[in-house]
Every structure is written in C-alpha cells, then in structure tokens.
Design an enzyme around this catalytic site. Structure first.
Site, PDB file in Angstrom:
ATOM      1  CB  SER A 120      29.163  24.746  44.373  1.00  0.00           C
ATOM      2  OG  SER A 120      30.196  25.660  44.631  1.00  0.00           O
TER       3      SER A 120
ATOM      4  N   GLY B  97      43.493  24.284  31.695  1.00  0.00           N
ATOM      5  CA  GLY B  97      42.291  23.468  31.798  1.00  0.00           C
ATOM      6  C   GLY B  97      42.248  22.643  33.065  1.00  0.00           C
TER       7      GLY B  97
ATOM      8  CG  HIS C 196      22.302  59.951  30.718  1.00  0.00           C
ATOM      9  ND1 HIS C 196      23.218  59.502  29.788  1.00  0.00           N
ATOM     10  CD2 HIS C 196      22.565  61.265  30.920  1.00  0.00           C
ATOM     11  CE1 HIS C 196      23.998  60.524  29.433  1.00  0.00           C
ATOM     12  NE2 HIS C 196      23.620  61.593  30.104  1.00  0.00           N
TER      13      HIS C 196
ATOM     14  CD  GLU D 150      38.478  34.673  36.032  1.00  0.00           C
ATOM     15  OE1 GLU D 150      38.863  33.835  36.881  1.00  0.00           O
ATOM     16  OE2 GLU D 150      37.279  34.851  35.756  1.00  0.00           O
TER      17      GLU D 150
ATOM     18  CE1 TYR E 128      29.891  27.857  51.210  1.00  0.00           C
ATOM     19  CE2 TYR E 128      29.292  25.704  50.354  1.00  0.00           C
ATOM     20  CZ  TYR E 128      29.496  27.048  50.162  1.00  0.00           C
ATOM     21  OH  TYR E 128      29.270  27.597  48.928  1.00  0.00           O
TER      22      TYR E 128
ATOM     23  CG  ASP F  59      33.638  21.940  37.835  1.00  0.00           C
ATOM     24  OD1 ASP F  59      32.543  22.422  37.482  1.00  0.00           O
ATOM     25  OD2 ASP F  59      34.602  22.644  38.203  1.00  0.00           O
TER      26      ASP F  59
HETATM   27  P1  NDP Z   1      39.769  26.617  30.019  1.00  0.00           P
HETATM   28  O1  NDP Z   1      39.297  25.371  29.401  1.00  0.00           O
HETATM   29  O2  NDP Z   1      38.892  27.810  30.068  1.00  0.00           O
HETATM   30  O3  NDP Z   1      41.123  27.058  29.305  1.00  0.00           O
HETATM   31  C1  NDP Z   1      42.213  26.195  29.176  1.00  0.00           C
HETATM   32  C2  NDP Z   1      43.273  26.902  28.374  1.00  0.00           C
HETATM   33  O4  NDP Z   1      44.441  26.132  28.366  1.00  0.00           O
HETATM   34  C3  NDP Z   1      42.869  27.118  26.923  1.00  0.00           C
HETATM   35  O5  NDP Z   1      43.342  28.362  26.520  1.00  0.00           O
HETATM   36  C4  NDP Z   1      43.588  25.977  26.215  1.00  0.00           C
HETATM   37  O6  NDP Z   1      43.907  26.264  24.883  1.00  0.00           O
HETATM   38  C5  NDP Z   1      44.849  25.884  27.022  1.00  0.00           C
HETATM   39  N1  NDP Z   1      45.456  24.553  26.973  1.00  0.00           N
HETATM   40  C6  NDP Z   1      44.848  23.361  27.169  1.00  0.00           C
HETATM   41  N2  NDP Z   1      45.747  22.364  27.068  1.00  0.00           N
HETATM   42  C7  NDP Z   1      46.931  22.938  26.801  1.00  0.00           C
HETATM   43  C8  NDP Z   1      48.235  22.433  26.559  1.00  0.00           C
HETATM   44  N3  NDP Z   1      48.489  21.121  26.586  1.00  0.00           N
HETATM   45  N4  NDP Z   1      49.231  23.309  26.291  1.00  0.00           N
HETATM   46  C9  NDP Z   1      48.970  24.643  26.248  1.00  0.00           C
HETATM   47  N5  NDP Z   1      47.758  25.174  26.467  1.00  0.00           N
HETATM   48  C10 NDP Z   1      46.749  24.332  26.732  1.00  0.00           C
HETATM   49  O7  NDP Z   1      40.271  26.171  31.466  1.00  0.00           O
HETATM   50  P2  NDP Z   1      40.611  26.980  32.773  1.00  0.00           P
HETATM   51  O8  NDP Z   1      41.594  26.125  33.459  1.00  0.00           O
HETATM   52  O9  NDP Z   1      40.962  28.391  32.483  1.00  0.00           O
HETATM   53  O10 NDP Z   1      39.241  26.970  33.567  1.00  0.00           O
HETATM   54  C11 NDP Z   1      38.529  25.751  33.750  1.00  0.00           C
HETATM   55  C12 NDP Z   1      37.076  25.999  33.802  1.00  0.00           C
HETATM   56  O11 NDP Z   1      36.736  26.567  35.058  1.00  0.00           O
HETATM   57  C13 NDP Z   1      36.543  27.000  32.784  1.00  0.00           C
HETATM   58  O12 NDP Z   1      36.282  26.422  31.547  1.00  0.00           O
HETATM   59  C14 NDP Z   1      35.319  27.514  33.445  1.00  0.00           C
HETATM   60  O13 NDP Z   1      34.255  26.644  33.133  1.00  0.00           O
HETATM   61  C15 NDP Z   1      35.649  27.453  34.912  1.00  0.00           C
HETATM   62  N6  NDP Z   1      36.016  28.781  35.425  1.00  0.00           N
HETATM   63  C16 NDP Z   1      35.087  29.774  35.425  1.00  0.00           C
HETATM   64  C17 NDP Z   1      35.397  31.032  35.879  1.00  0.00           C
HETATM   65  C18 NDP Z   1      34.364  32.105  35.836  1.00  0.00           C
HETATM   66  O14 NDP Z   1      33.192  31.798  35.735  1.00  0.00           O
HETATM   67  N7  NDP Z   1      34.748  33.370  35.899  1.00  0.00           N
HETATM   68  C19 NDP Z   1      36.721  31.348  36.398  1.00  0.00           C
HETATM   69  C20 NDP Z   1      37.622  30.233  36.339  1.00  0.00           C
HETATM   70  C21 NDP Z   1      37.265  29.013  35.878  1.00  0.00           C
HETATM   71  P3  NDP Z   1      42.864  26.039  23.660  1.00  0.00           P
HETATM   72  O15 NDP Z   1      41.896  27.177  23.744  1.00  0.00           O
HETATM   73  O16 NDP Z   1      43.751  26.124  22.470  1.00  0.00           O
HETATM   74  O17 NDP Z   1      42.255  24.713  23.876  1.00  0.00           O
END
Ligand code: NDP
Length: 452
Positions: free
Chosen positions: A14, A262, A435, A182, A99, A303
């Site tokens: 993007s 993550g 409404h 999701e 694209y 990113d």
């Molecule tokens: P996030 O950072 O949102 O979530 C990562 C999750 O994994 C958290 O719950 C975290 O826990 C957990 N985690 C991290 N490390 C470990 C570990 N070692 N063991 C167990 N659990 C762990 O990442 P995502 O991968 O879900 O998404 C990445 C990014 O992509 C998002 O932050 C967002 O910016 C973007 N995105 C946006 C979307 C949208 O706009 N709708 C959709 C999808 C992605 P904890 O909270 O405890 O750290």
C-alpha cells in the site's frame, strides 16, 4: 551525479505503490519499483481484502437463521471452501492486475524481483543488476511473528489462512489482537469449532476496556471458546490432530493451530544496516516525522517503520513523503485521531482516546449505552451493541468514540470526521437523530454514566 531513477521503491504494498504512483504521475519523477512477491502487499494479497471477504462469507449462516425469523423459508446448506477460495484467488489476481495497470499508467517501471540496498543511492536486484536512485523508499512491510516453542512449526499464520486446502473441523487461535480476534470470528462463523487462547486478562489490549469486554462477551456468546490468561507450552502432531499443551498442564487437540501473535518489520537481509540505516525496537526502521531514515537519501513508510500499522496510514505516509521530497512541500503524516476498526463480529470501531487514557489525562464525562439492536431482537437473537463517548469536562470536546456493533467500521469513519473537527458533546446533541438506526444513540445519550 546522474542517477537511473529519481525514486526507487522497494516493496509494492500500500505505502510503496502510492508513493511510486504519486511521484511518477503527479511530480513527474522517474520511478522504479521492485516487488519480490505480488503487487498489492499484505493488505491486498494476505490481509485486509481477503480477510474482509472471509468476514462476508462467514456472516451468511447467521443471515440465513435471521431470514427464517423474518418469514423466509430458507436453508443454508454447506459451505464450499474450495469454491470460495477459487473465487477469492480470482479476485486477488484481478486486484493485483489493477495495481500493475495503475503503476504502468503512472509511468512506474516495475521489477518483479527482490531488491536489496547496496548503498545510500544503489539497489541491487536479484539478478545482480544494480540501479541507482536519488532517493530510495523502503516499504517492505512486516510479516507474522511466531514465538519459539516446541512444535511451533505445526502452527500456521495469517499468511497461510487464505490458502488452506480444506477448512479445518477445529482450530485454535493464539493471540488476542486484531488478527486473532478477527480470525476467531471468521472461522466460528464458517462453522469451525474455534478456541482462542490469550495470555492476558482480556483480549484487544489497548482498546477501550468496556468495548473489549463487550466484544469478548459477544464472541463467547456466538460460540468462540475464549480462554484468557492461557499460555501455550508446546504443540505435538498426533494421529488425532495437533495436541496443544498449555502452561497449566491442560491439553486439547485441534485440526489447525493459528498463531496471530503480532508482526515484525521486514528489515532483515535487505542491506539496511550495511547502508548505515538505524533500526529500532523489533528491527523497525527508525524515521523522523517526514519518514526520513538516518541516511538522508533513504526514506521508509508503512509497517516496516512500525508506527501505526494500518493500510490507510501507510498510504498517507507515502503521500506525505512525495509532498516532502518531490513537491517541495515538507509534510508530516498525521498519526493522531486515526479511526480504525477490528472486523470481529460484531465489529469494534474506535477513534480517539479510550476512557482509561482520557481519565488519566483530564476530568471526563463518559456516556455509554448498550442495547439489543432492532434486527437481531426481532429474530430473537442477542445482538447487543455498545455506543460510547468520552467527553472532556473542560472543553466539552469528544475525546473518544467507541462503537461495538454490526457495521461499526462504517459508523466510526463518519464519527471520526466529527471527532477530528473537535466536535463537542453539544455538537453531537444538536445533530438530529436518524431513526430508526443504531447510530442515533450517539446523538441521544443525555446523562453521563460516569464522571471523573
Ligand atoms: P497485535 O499486536 O494486534 O496482537 C498481537 C497479539 O499477540 C497480542 O494479543 C499479544 O499479546 C499476543 N502476543 C504477542 N507475543 C506473544 C507471545 N510470545 N505469546 C503469546 N501471545 C503473544 O498483532 P496482530 O498480529 O493481531 O496484528 C498486527 C497489526 O496489524 C495490528 O496491530 C494492526 O496494526 C494491523 N491489523 C489491522 C487490522 C485492522 O485494521 N482491522 C486487521 C489486522 C491487522 P499482548 O496483548 O499481551 O501483548
């Protein structure tokens, strides 16, 4: 020194594509772009777009059930994953083509190959060819991160979800963020038995606490087996499936295990450090407010810089880079008051401060309501929605708006305009309700539920 290009972009997602197109079409720059996989990047190929189409697919069983309550004589039948996947593939190929066409039309030269930095003005392509550019933009995105634990190789990530040969009968989703929540809702909607394990006390850390509770409750209500404060210790492949062992000693077997724990910036092995580019936390490229790296001719957006990892933000960063570098109009992308949505079922739409952040900042009034929406209520289904405004007592400005409801993403886009404009609670109050809608509650909440 004469360069081959004014701009060379590494990464066709993007942010990179937007910057390349604008620089070429609107600023008349000579632009090259290298992409090693498929144009469109994470958003188009293995993120937002296929995810949203899967969200749509997964919503049908509930729609069929509701249709019956509304008097329609319908039966849903089975979900044909291979048919859906083929249609999905075709759509992604079409978008990738769009694209490519748009880049061509803008005059961007595309290299379907991997590119690495050689020095501050030189990029080396996979075939050994080198090209030079006055400016280089790194927009290589991020990739899923999986923690290191026994048997982790048996787990898939969001990269593989859209290419599964068959829909599993059961799936464990590990994580509590955007992607985990999701995916849990999508698979649950498609009829897969879903468990979600999250290490913390509540999913969606960082979002408004009340909204998190509401989403979690709705997900559990719809059938997701959510286990909080649960850590996976290991995964073992057995005849019955993937046996997942938790830190508390419990074990459960699933057909698939999906890690959504993550994402990490794609900065390894592309010559960044060798070029003198400073990397920060988790290997992200460090940039200033204009997206410039520690090497003045090299910029980075999206990113790979790990700022606010959202497609529209990467696009804004790419556009601001072009304004700054090619149109003599120094522009910093604005990362404040960015509306966003989690496409859970129901969706969570949010803009501005959470109640917790606002309370820590200043005295606030909190307006919040939860009610069963008309459509599910008629069908005898629990479809509770939540609407919330966090208001500054000093300025009356709405500091945050949080919506949990079907189509909350659509609603928050518009509420986001008002919040960005600095709308006060009284501005919301003066706006006449539409409404009957769910969103009308945003302009009819009269009494704060909490005041600090
Ligand atoms: P996030 O950072 O949102 O979530 C990562 C999750 O994994 C958290 O719950 C975290 O826990 C957990 N985690 C991290 N490390 C470990 C570990 N070692 N063991 C167990 N659990 C762990 O990442 P995502 O991968 O879900 O998404 C990445 C990014 O992509 C998002 O932050 C967002 O910016 C973007 N995105 C946006 C979307 C949208 O706009 N709708 C959709 C999808 C992605 P904890 O909270 O405890 O750290």
């Amino acid at each position: 020194m004469a360069f081959d290009y004014d701009l060379f972009v590494i990464g066709g997602g993007s942010g990179g594509v937007r910057a390349a197109r604008l620089a070429a079409a609107e600023a008349g720059a000579r632009v090259g772009l290298a992409e090693e996989y498929r144009l469109g990047g994470t958003c188009v190929i293995r993120g937002c777009v296929p995810k949203k189409l899967m969200v749509y697919a997964s919503a049908y069983p509930q729609a069929f059930a509701e249709a019956r309550a509304y008097g329609w004589d319908v039966t849903g039948g089975a979900f044909d994953w291979p048919r859906f996947r083929a249609a999905l593939d075709a759509e992604l190929t079409r978008l990738e083509g769009v694209y490519r066409t748009n880049l061509h039309k803008a005059g961007v030269e595309i290299f379907d190959t991997r590119a690495v930095m050689q020095d501050a003005h030189t990029v080396r392509l996979a075939d050994g060819q080198t090209v030079t550019a006055r400016h280089i933009l790194v927009a290589t995105g991020a990739r899923p991160f999986k923690p290191d634990l026994p048997g982790i190789d048996h787990a898939i990530t969001s990269n593989e979800v859209f290419r599964l040969d068959a829909l599993p009968g059961s799936i464990l989703i590990v994580g509590g963020g955007f992607i985990a929540c999701e995916m849990a809702c999508i698979f649950n909607g498609l009829g897969v038995r879903v468990a979600q394990f999250y290490r913390g006390p509540q999913i969606l850390r960082g979002f408004d606490d009340e909204a998190r509770e509401h989403v979690a409750g709705a997900m559990v209500g719809r059938g997701v087996a959510l286990r909080l404060k649960t850590d996976v210790a290991g995964i073992e492949k057995t005849g019955a499936g993937l046996k997942v062992r938790c830190a508390d000693g419990s074990e459960e077997v699933f057909e698939q295990v999906l890690y959504a724990t993550g994402r990490v910036p794609n900065t390894a092995g592309i010559g960044l450090e060798e070029t003198g580019i400073t990397l920060g936390k988790r290997g992200a490229i460090q940039v200033d407010g204009y997206s410039c790296t520690s090497v003045p001719s090299v910029y980075a957006v999206g990113d790979v810089t790990d700022r606010l990892n959202l497609t529209p933000v990467a696009i804004r960063e790419g556009a601001a880079f072009v304004e700054t570098v090619f149109r003599a109009n120094p522009t910093q992308p604005d990362h404040h008051l960015v509306p966003s949505a989690v496409f859970t079922q129901p969706e969570l739409g949010t803009v501005g401060l959470t109640e917790e952040q606002a309370r820590a900042q200043e005295p606030v009034e909190v307006y919040s309501t939860s009610f069963n929406a008309m459509r599910p209520a008629f069908a005898g289904r629990d479809g509770r929605v939540m609407m919330k405004l966090v208001v500054s007592r000093a300025t009356r400005r709405v500091l945050g708006c949080h919506i949990v409801a079907d189509n909350a993403a659509e609603m928050i886009q518009l509420a986001g305009v008002a919040v960005r404009m600095g709308a006060t609670k009284e501005d919301f109050d003066r706006t006449v309700a539409v409404h009957p809608t769910m969103a009308e509650e945003l302009v009819t909440m009269k009494t704060p539920v909490r005041t600090t």
